[in-house]
Design a protein around this motif. Structure first.
Motif, PDB file in Angstrom:
ATOM      1  N   ASP A   1       0.810  -1.196   0.000  1.00 40.07           N
ATOM      2  CA  ASP A   1       0.000   0.000   0.000  1.00 40.07           C
ATOM      3  C   ASP A   1       0.852   1.257   0.000  1.00 40.07           C
ATOM      4  O   ASP A   1       0.542   2.230  -0.648  1.00 40.07           O
ATOM      5  N   ASP A   2       1.911   1.254   0.784  1.00 40.67           N
ATOM      6  CA  ASP A   2       2.636   2.500   0.943  1.00 40.67           C
ATOM      7  C   ASP A   2       4.139   2.376   0.801  1.00 40.67           C
ATOM      8  O   ASP A   2       4.825   3.357   0.744  1.00 40.67           O
TER       9      ASP A   2
ATOM     10  N   LEU B   1      -1.978   9.039  -9.227  1.00 44.37           N
ATOM     11  CA  LEU B   1      -1.490   8.503  -7.962  1.00 44.37           C
ATOM     12  C   LEU B   1      -2.016   7.100  -7.720  1.00 44.37           C
ATOM     13  O   LEU B   1      -3.203   6.824  -7.950  1.00 44.37           O
ATOM     14  N   SER B   2      -1.155   6.254  -7.223  1.00 43.44           N
ATOM     15  CA  SER B   2      -1.567   4.893  -6.881  1.00 43.44           C
ATOM     16  C   SER B   2      -2.344   4.908  -5.578  1.00 43.44           C
ATOM     17  O   SER B   2      -2.296   5.881  -4.819  1.00 43.44           O
TER      18      SER B   2
ATOM     19  N   THR C   1       1.581   5.752  -3.045  1.00 44.09           N
ATOM     20  CA  THR C   1       2.942   5.219  -3.031  1.00 44.09           C
ATOM     21  C   THR C   1       3.696   5.626  -4.288  1.00 44.09           C
ATOM     22  O   THR C   1       4.838   6.075  -4.227  1.00 44.09           O
ATOM     23  N   PHE C   2       3.063   5.450  -5.441  1.00 42.68           N
ATOM     24  CA  PHE C   2       3.652   5.833  -6.727  1.00 42.68           C
ATOM     25  C   PHE C   2       2.972   7.107  -7.203  1.00 42.68           C
ATOM     26  O   PHE C   2       1.751   7.223  -7.144  1.00 42.68           O
ATOM     27  N   ARG C   3       3.796   8.052  -7.685  1.00 46.41           N
ATOM     28  CA  ARG C   3       3.266   9.318  -8.171  1.00 46.41           C
ATOM     29  C   ARG C   3       3.791   9.565  -9.571  1.00 46.41           C
ATOM     30  O   ARG C   3       5.005   9.714  -9.769  1.00 46.41           O
TER      31      ARG C   3
ATOM     32  N   ALA D   1       8.850   7.184  -6.314  1.00 45.63           N
ATOM     33  CA  ALA D   1       8.436   5.981  -5.595  1.00 45.63           C
ATOM     34  C   ALA D   1       9.410   5.692  -4.465  1.00 45.63           C
ATOM     35  O   ALA D   1      10.549   6.185  -4.467  1.00 45.63           O
ATOM     36  N   PRO D   2       9.019   4.894  -3.474  1.00 48.54           N
ATOM     37  CA  PRO D   2       9.959   4.477  -2.427  1.00 48.54           C
ATOM     38  C   PRO D   2      11.157   3.768  -3.036  1.00 48.54           C
ATOM     39  O   PRO D   2      11.043   3.081  -4.065  1.00 48.54           O
ATOM     40  N   VAL D   3      12.316   3.913  -2.406  1.00 52.66           N
ATOM     41  CA  VAL D   3      13.537   3.334  -2.959  1.00 52.66           C
ATOM     42  C   VAL D   3      13.440   1.817  -3.097  1.00 52.66           C
ATOM     43  O   VAL D   3      14.106   1.223  -3.948  1.00 52.66           O
ATOM     44  N   GLY D   4      12.616   1.176  -2.289  1.00 55.23           N
ATOM     45  CA  GLY D   4      12.487  -0.272  -2.392  1.00 55.23           C
ATOM     46  C   GLY D   4      11.630  -0.731  -3.546  1.00 55.23           C
ATOM     47  O   GLY D   4      11.482  -1.930  -3.767  1.00 55.23           O
ATOM     48  N   LYS D   5      11.067   0.228  -4.309  1.00 59.56           N
ATOM     49  CA  LYS D   5      10.161  -0.146  -5.393  1.00 59.56           C
ATOM     50  C   LYS D   5      10.597   0.478  -6.722  1.00 59.56           C
ATOM     51  O   LYS D   5       9.767   0.772  -7.578  1.00 59.56           O
TER      52      LYS D   5
END
Length: 553
Positions: free
Chosen positions: A352-353, A441-442, A446-448, A531-535
């Motif tokens: 989700d985030d 936006l997701s 999380t994703f923009r 996006a978050p660095v893990g994704k």
């Protein structure tokens, strides 16, 4: 048939089992004597589950035989020697050389962190062993400290327990959905089940080296779900003890297997450390032109147009390989392992985030939604008035818009935006307009995906991006690893800006941004994904699809 006395048991009429050396997930290892040749050996007794059906028991025996065949192909001083394979009372046994000494796991447990010199020496030995195994088409798939033996009285390091090794061309016995291996040392791409290659063994080695240096696995958590989340999503923070070998550790623990440090280069770097006491940075390998296979797997103009002297910013994801797939597989693993609701919930939160931030369907505030826009080119942050802006050169002679986009890849939909463009966006993304900026936006934001259309600015896209990058530390907290690359978009000059930053608050966490800027039809277009660095792999997929399908209307 085996015979069993009070203290000994003889199997296959030849091997006398004398003392238990250890127990693992696949069975018990015994100290034994080969009575025929009069030598000491180690015998691995494969554990049997009495609840298995006849077919499942057969598969287990096949796995044992496959292990023996895999290792028997290899002749290397740092790989365990297999002497024999026998079946006694329908139970398989593997007869190996006996290594006098404990495992690396034993050493860490007894003495804590291992010195950098010794870790480098261990790494060189294991990389040499992996090079030999991979050249023979053998993957280990379970590299961890418990499977590395340290011979007493010598410097010999021995890689053992190829119990779940996969030989090229052989049937994979784990295709039924069962997961084998040690999650703390399992590469992210293996979590998805869509790819296992030599790079996955190198990830495991990176985790092993980090564990040896610090005394604890960097991905150890209180639950299986926590481990999987740490491997697949969470930002990796290397321990202080890893500093002497940090370039190697970080290179091997690169989540993208296409960008992961190779075995030969890692070995060179470790040998340099052993010789000089300093670890060099990895050599930059020139990028090669895209192959037919690259194009088949979605090699896009974003990558293809990068100059040959610089490597691509990130490799395109292979078909069917994304963080979404890793998440689904991780959830299945957690469920199969009996991790229960807590593990599943943790990983669901990760999807989700991406960083534990509570999901929300409400739009961002203007300050928050511009977290991707505030970082983008100065076309997205410029304070220059429209009247002061001028074109960087002769306008593109083609002013007619391209045909409207009518189809989208699987998992995407066509977004026909009233701002005068259309492109493919992932299913489930919602539109959010913020003045000049348009966001898709997701769920949970999380994703923009951001788009901005403006008048051209002085110097063209490259100058715009360079000015934005110069302001990066002022507009993006924790700005780092920024680079601007000249490229093209649809045959027009363009510039790609890629960077990492900390997000606007601790809850948001570290993020990575891809941003492409170009001029077309007398307008300047700016498309970015944050996006978050893990994704980053999934973000790169979204970015490439957005750019490749973008059409002005």
């Amino acid at each position: 048939m085996g015979t069993e006395g009070a203290d000994i048991r003889v199997i296959a009429g030849r091997y006398r089992l004398e003392a238990r050396l250890g127990r693992g997930g696949m069975g018990v290892v015994w100290r034994a004597t080969d009575q025929l040749l009069g030598r000491r050996v180690a015998v691995k007794e494969i554990a049997q589950d009495n609840s298995l059906s006849a077919e499942e028991a057969r598969q287990q025996r096949d796995r044992t035989l496959r292990e023996a065949r895999a290792v028997a192909q290899l002749s290397h001083p740092h790989i365990i020697v297999v002497h024999d394979v026998v079946v006694d009372d329908e139970r398989p046994y593997i007869v190996m050389e006996l290594i006098e000494g404990g495992s690396l796991a034993d050493r860490i447990s007894a003495g804590g962190p291992v010195g950098a010199q010794d870790v480098a020496r261990i790494g060189v030995a294991l990389l040499s062993a992996l090079n030999a195994a991979h050249a023979a088409g053998v993957l280990h798939r379970d590299i961890k400290p418990a499977n590395v033996l340290m011979e007493s009285g010598s410097d010999r390091v021995v890689l053992t327990d190829f119990g779940i090794a996969q030989v090229a061309g052989a049937t994979t016995l784990t295709e039924t959905g069962s997961f084998v291996g040690s999650p703390e040392y399992t590469a992210p791409e293996r979590m998805s089940g869509s790819r296992t290659g030599p790079e996955s063994d190198l990830w495991s080695l990176g985790a092993l080296l980090c564990t040896a240096l610090s005394g604890e696995s960097p991905f150890r958590r209180d639950s299986l779900g926590g481990i999987l989340h740490a491997v697949v999503f969470a930002e990796f923070s290397p321990p202080d003890q890893a500093a002497p070998l940090l370039p190697v550790v970080q290179g091997l623990l690169e989540r993208d297997p296409e960008r992961r440090l190779g075995a030969t280069e890692a070995e060179r770097m470790l040998r340099t450390f052993l010789d000089t006491g300093r670890t060099p940075q990895a050599s930059q390998v020139p990028a090669s032109p895209p192959s037919a296979t690259d194009r088949q797997h979605g090699y896009t103009p974003t990558h293809r147009d990068l100059p040959s002297q610089q490597p691509p910013a990130a490799a395109p994801p292979r078909a069917g390989q994304s963080t979404r797939g890793m998440l689904v597989a991780a959830l299945l693993v957690a469920a199969m392992a009996g991790a229960g609701v807590s593990a599943a919930a943790l990983l669901m939160n990760g999807d989700d985030d991406g960083d534990g931030r509570p999901g929300s369907s409400a739009p961002h505030t203007p300050a928050d939604t511009s977290s991707t826009a505030a970082h983008t080119s100065s076309s997205a942050t410029s304070t220059t008035s429209p009247a002061a802006r001028t074109s960087s050169g002769a306008p593109n002679t083609s002013t007619a818009p391209a045909p409207a986009l009518t189809t989208a890849p699987s998992g995407y939909r066509v977004a026909r935006d009233p701002a005068g463009f259309s492109f493919a966006v992932p299913d489930g993304f919602r539109r959010d307009s913020q003045g000049e900026r348009v966001f898709y936006l997701s769920p949970g934001d999380t994703f923009r995906i951001g788009v901005k259309v403006t008048d051209p600015e002085p110097g063209g896209p490259l100058a715009v991006m360079r000015r934005a990058a110069a302001k990066g530390p002022d507009t993006n907290p924790g700005y780092r690893d920024g680079r601007v690359t000249e490229t093209t978009q649809g045959g027009r000059p363009a510039a790609l800006w890629e960077f990492t930053w900390n997000g606007f608050n601790a809850t948001e966490g570290a993020r990575h941004t891809y941003d492409l800027c170009w001029e077309e039809g007398g307008r300047m277009y700016d498309v970015w994904v944050s996006a978050p660095v893990g994704k980053v792999r999934e973000a790169r997929e979204y970015f490439d699809v957005a750019v490749d399908t973008f059409v002005r209307t």
